[in-house]
Design a protein around this motif. Structure first.
Motif, PDB file in Angstrom:
ATOM      1  N   LEU A 192       0.841  -1.205   0.000  1.00 61.10           N
ATOM      2  CA  LEU A 192       0.000   0.000   0.000  1.00 61.10           C
ATOM      3  C   LEU A 192       0.871   1.247   0.000  1.00 61.10           C
ATOM      4  N   MET A 193       1.955   1.217   0.776  1.00 59.15           N
ATOM      5  CA  MET A 193       2.853   2.378   0.809  1.00 59.15           C
ATOM      6  C   MET A 193       3.433   2.638  -0.583  1.00 59.15           C
ATOM      7  N   LEU A 194       3.803   1.564  -1.281  1.00 59.06           N
ATOM      8  CA  LEU A 194       4.332   1.733  -2.637  1.00 59.06           C
ATOM      9  C   LEU A 194       3.261   2.311  -3.569  1.00 59.06           C
ATOM     10  N   ALA A 195       2.062   1.761  -3.500  1.00 56.46           N
ATOM     11  CA  ALA A 195       0.999   2.247  -4.395  1.00 56.46           C
ATOM     12  C   ALA A 195       0.678   3.717  -4.112  1.00 56.46           C
ATOM     13  N   ILE A 224      -2.287   2.915   7.612  1.00 54.22           N
ATOM     14  CA  ILE A 224      -1.331   3.136   6.512  1.00 54.22           C
ATOM     15  C   ILE A 224      -1.720   4.394   5.733  1.00 54.22           C
ATOM     16  N   LEU A 225      -3.015   4.565   5.502  1.00 54.98           N
ATOM     17  CA  LEU A 225      -3.464   5.771   4.796  1.00 54.98           C
ATOM     18  C   LEU A 225      -3.094   7.020   5.586  1.00 54.98           C
ATOM     19  N   LYS A 226      -3.203   6.929   6.898  1.00 52.94           N
ATOM     20  CA  LYS A 226      -2.861   8.105   7.718  1.00 52.94           C
ATOM     21  C   LYS A 226      -1.371   8.430   7.604  1.00 52.94           C
ATOM     22  N   TRP A 227      -0.498   7.399   7.689  1.00 51.68           N
ATOM     23  CA  TRP A 227       0.941   7.679   7.540  1.00 51.68           C
ATOM     24  C   TRP A 227       1.217   8.381   6.230  1.00 51.68           C
ATOM     25  N   LEU A 286       5.552  -6.658  -4.717  1.00 51.64           N
ATOM     26  CA  LEU A 286       5.913  -7.020  -6.098  1.00 51.64           C
ATOM     27  C   LEU A 286       4.688  -6.968  -7.012  1.00 51.64           C
ATOM     28  N   ALA A 287       3.510  -7.261  -6.465  1.00 50.48           N
ATOM     29  CA  ALA A 287       2.294  -7.175  -7.295  1.00 50.48           C
ATOM     30  C   ALA A 287       2.059  -5.726  -7.736  1.00 50.48           C
ATOM     31  N   VAL A 288       2.268  -4.796  -6.819  1.00 53.10           N
ATOM     32  CA  VAL A 288       2.098  -3.372  -7.168  1.00 53.10           C
ATOM     33  C   VAL A 288       3.192  -2.950  -8.148  1.00 53.10           C
ATOM     34  N   ALA A 289       4.415  -3.376  -7.862  1.00 56.06           N
ATOM     35  CA  ALA A 289       5.540  -2.990  -8.734  1.00 56.06           C
ATOM     36  C   ALA A 289       5.333  -3.536 -10.145  1.00 56.06           C
ATOM     37  N   PHE A 337      12.366   1.720  -3.369  1.00 57.44           N
ATOM     38  CA  PHE A 337      13.053   2.762  -2.593  1.00 57.44           C
ATOM     39  C   PHE A 337      12.786   4.149  -3.178  1.00 57.44           C
ATOM     40  N   SER A 338      12.849   4.259  -4.498  1.00 57.07           N
ATOM     41  CA  SER A 338      12.722   5.596  -5.086  1.00 57.07           C
ATOM     42  C   SER A 338      11.323   6.145  -4.851  1.00 57.07           C
ATOM     43  N   ARG A 339      10.315   5.274  -4.889  1.00 53.27           N
ATOM     44  CA  ARG A 339       8.949   5.752  -4.662  1.00 53.27           C
ATOM     45  C   ARG A 339       8.745   6.118  -3.192  1.00 53.27           C
ATOM     46  N   LEU A 340       9.136   5.227  -2.293  1.00 54.74           N
ATOM     47  CA  LEU A 340       8.919   5.501  -0.870  1.00 54.74           C
ATOM     48  C   LEU A 340       9.677   6.750  -0.423  1.00 54.74           C
TER      49      LEU A 340
END
Ligand code: BDR
Ligand code: CA
Length: 340
Positions: free
Chosen positions: A21-24, A54-57, A256-259, A316-319
Motif C-alpha cells: 500500500l505504501m508503494l501504491a 497506513i493511509l494516515k501515515w 511485487l504485485a504493485v511494482a 526505494f525511489s517511490r517511498l
C-alpha cells in the motif's frame, strides 16, 4: 501526460500488504479509488483498521476503506498472525485512526465501481494481495461488472516454487481455495473476461524479493521516519523468516504485485490454463497446465522470473521520493551486484 491508472487494492494487511500500500500510495501514476479488505492475515475488522493506519501515515485518508468478507467461502478461517504478528503489523503499535472510519460493503463498492467503468470505458484494475474471497463473491453476485475490469494482478499461488502453508500451497489461495478457484474459473467462463488473464505473482517471483537488514538500514539512513515504520513492522517478519526458513531478511510478496502493475518489465512469465485445488492433501495448490494437457485456453499469465534490483530501485525511489539513478549503485552493492 497520461491519465492516471485507476486501481482498487484488495488486501488483508498484513506486513507486506502495508508495504504494498505504501508503494501504491507513493506512485503518482496510480489513482487508488479505494481499498477493500478481506479476512486473511488478520480478521477483516483488524485489516480495515490497519489499512486506515497506513493511509494516515501516507496522508491519504481521503481514500475510502471498505470491509469485505469475514470468512472464506467454505473452509474454516485460519489467519496468519504467526507470520504477521497479532495486530497484523508485527511489532508496530500505532493508534486507531479516528478521523475517518471504515465503510461496509467491499463487494458492493467493487461492483458499483466496475459497473460504472464498464459504462464509461474508463476501466479499473484490481491488485489483489489477499485471499480472493471478495473477488469470488463479486463474480458470483455481479458477473457482468467484470466488463469494467482492466487488469487483475493477483499475488498468490506458485508454479515450481514450494508452498508456504503446505509443501504445495501458498497462503492466499490456501486460505480460501474455493474463492481462488472461482476467480480462475471466471476468467475461463465469463464472456467479459474471455480475452483476459489473471496476472499471477506467485512465490516463484516473490521469493526473489528479499528485504535484508542491510537494505532496511539504508532505508532508515535515507529517511528515518519511513525507515522506522518499515523496521518496526518487519522486525517480527524477519524473526519469522529466520525461524521458518533460516533466512536473514524477509520475503516481501505483496509489493511485487504493485511494482509489476507499475512496470510489467519487472517480471517475465508465460500464459497457461490454471486452476486451484480445493480438497485433500494439495488443497490450495495452484495447478498450472504448462504442458497444455487439458487443451484449455490460458486464463492466467504466470510470472516466473523477477528483477530484484529493478524492484528495489522502484520501491526505494517511490517511498523516498528520490531519483532511481541516484539509489541504484548503493542498492546494487547491498544486493551483492556489481556497481557499474
Ligand atoms: C501472501 O500471504 C500473506 O501472508 C502475505 O500478505 C501475502 O499476501 C504470501 O503468501
Ligand atoms: Ca497479503
Amino acid at each position: 501526460m497520461n491519465a492516471k491508472q485507476k486501481v482498487i487494492i484488495d488486501c488483508d494487511p498484513g506486513i507486506d500488504d502495508a508495504l504494498a500500500l505504501m508503494l501504491a500510495l507513493s506512485s503518482p501514476e496510480l489513482d487508488v479509488l479505494g481499498i477493500t479488505v478481506v479476512c486473511g492475515n488478520v480478521p477483516a475488522k483488524t485489516g480495515v483498521e490497519n489499512a486506515l493506519r497506513i493511509l494516515k501515515w501516507m496522508g491519504r485518508l481521503d481514500i475510502p476503506v471498505y470491509s469485505g468478507e469475514t470468512k472464506p467461502l467454505e473452509r474454516p478461517y485460519e489467519d496468519a498472525t504467526e507470520t504477521h504478528g497479532g495486530t497484523g503489523l508485527g511489532n508496530l503499535r500505532y493508534p486507531t485512526v479516528t478521523e475517518v472510519r471504515p465503510r461496509e460493503g467491499a463487494v458492493e463498492f467493487l461492483a458499483s465501481s466496475l459497473s460504472e467503468a464498464a459504462k464509461t470505458g474508463d476501466l479499473i484494475s484490481i491488485i489483489a494481495i489477499g485471499p480472493m474471497t471478495n473477488l469470488a463473491r463479486l463474480a458470483e453476485l455481479h458477473p457482468e461488472c467484470f466488463a469494467g475490469l482492466n487488469r487483475l494482478v493477483s499475488m498468490g499461488g506458485n508454479y515450481h516454487s514450494h508452498g508456504n502453508c503446505s509443501p504445495v500451497a501458498e497462503y492466499n489461495y490456501w486460505c480460501d481455495p474455493h474463492a481462488a478457484r472461482a476467480v480462475f474459473e471466471a476468467f475461463e467462463t465469463l464472456p467479459a473476461l474471455a480475452e483476459k488473464e489473471i496476472q499471477m505473482i506467485g512465490l516463484d517471483v516473490t521469493r526473489q524479493i528479499v528485504l535484508t537488514p542491510n537494505l532496511r538500514d539504508y532505508l532508515c539512513r535515507l529517511n528515518p521516519w519511513i525507515g522506522a515504520l518499515v523496521r518496526d513492522m518487519t522486525d517480527f517478519y524477519m524473526d519469522f523468516h529466520w525461524q521458518q526458513e533460516g533466512l536473514i531478511g524477509c520475503v516481501i510478496n505483496d509489493p511485487l504485485a504493485v511494482a509489476y502493475f507499475l512496470d510489467p518489465d519487472l517480471c517475465r512469465g508465460f500464459s497457461a490454463y490454471t486452476t486451484v485445488e480445493t480438497e485433500g492433501l494439495c488443497i490450495g495448490q495452484s495447478v498450472v497446465d504448462a504442458e497444455h494437457f487439458w487443451k484449455k485456453a490460458p486464463n492466467c499469465h504466470i510470472l516466473t522470473e523477477a528483477d530484484p534490483l529493478g524492484f528495489m530501485v522502484l520501491f526505494f525511489s517511490r517511498l523516498l521520493k528520490k531519483d532511481p539513478l541516484e539509489l541504484r549503485p548503493m542498492l546494487a552493492r547491498l544486493m551483492g551486484g556489481i556497481v557499474k
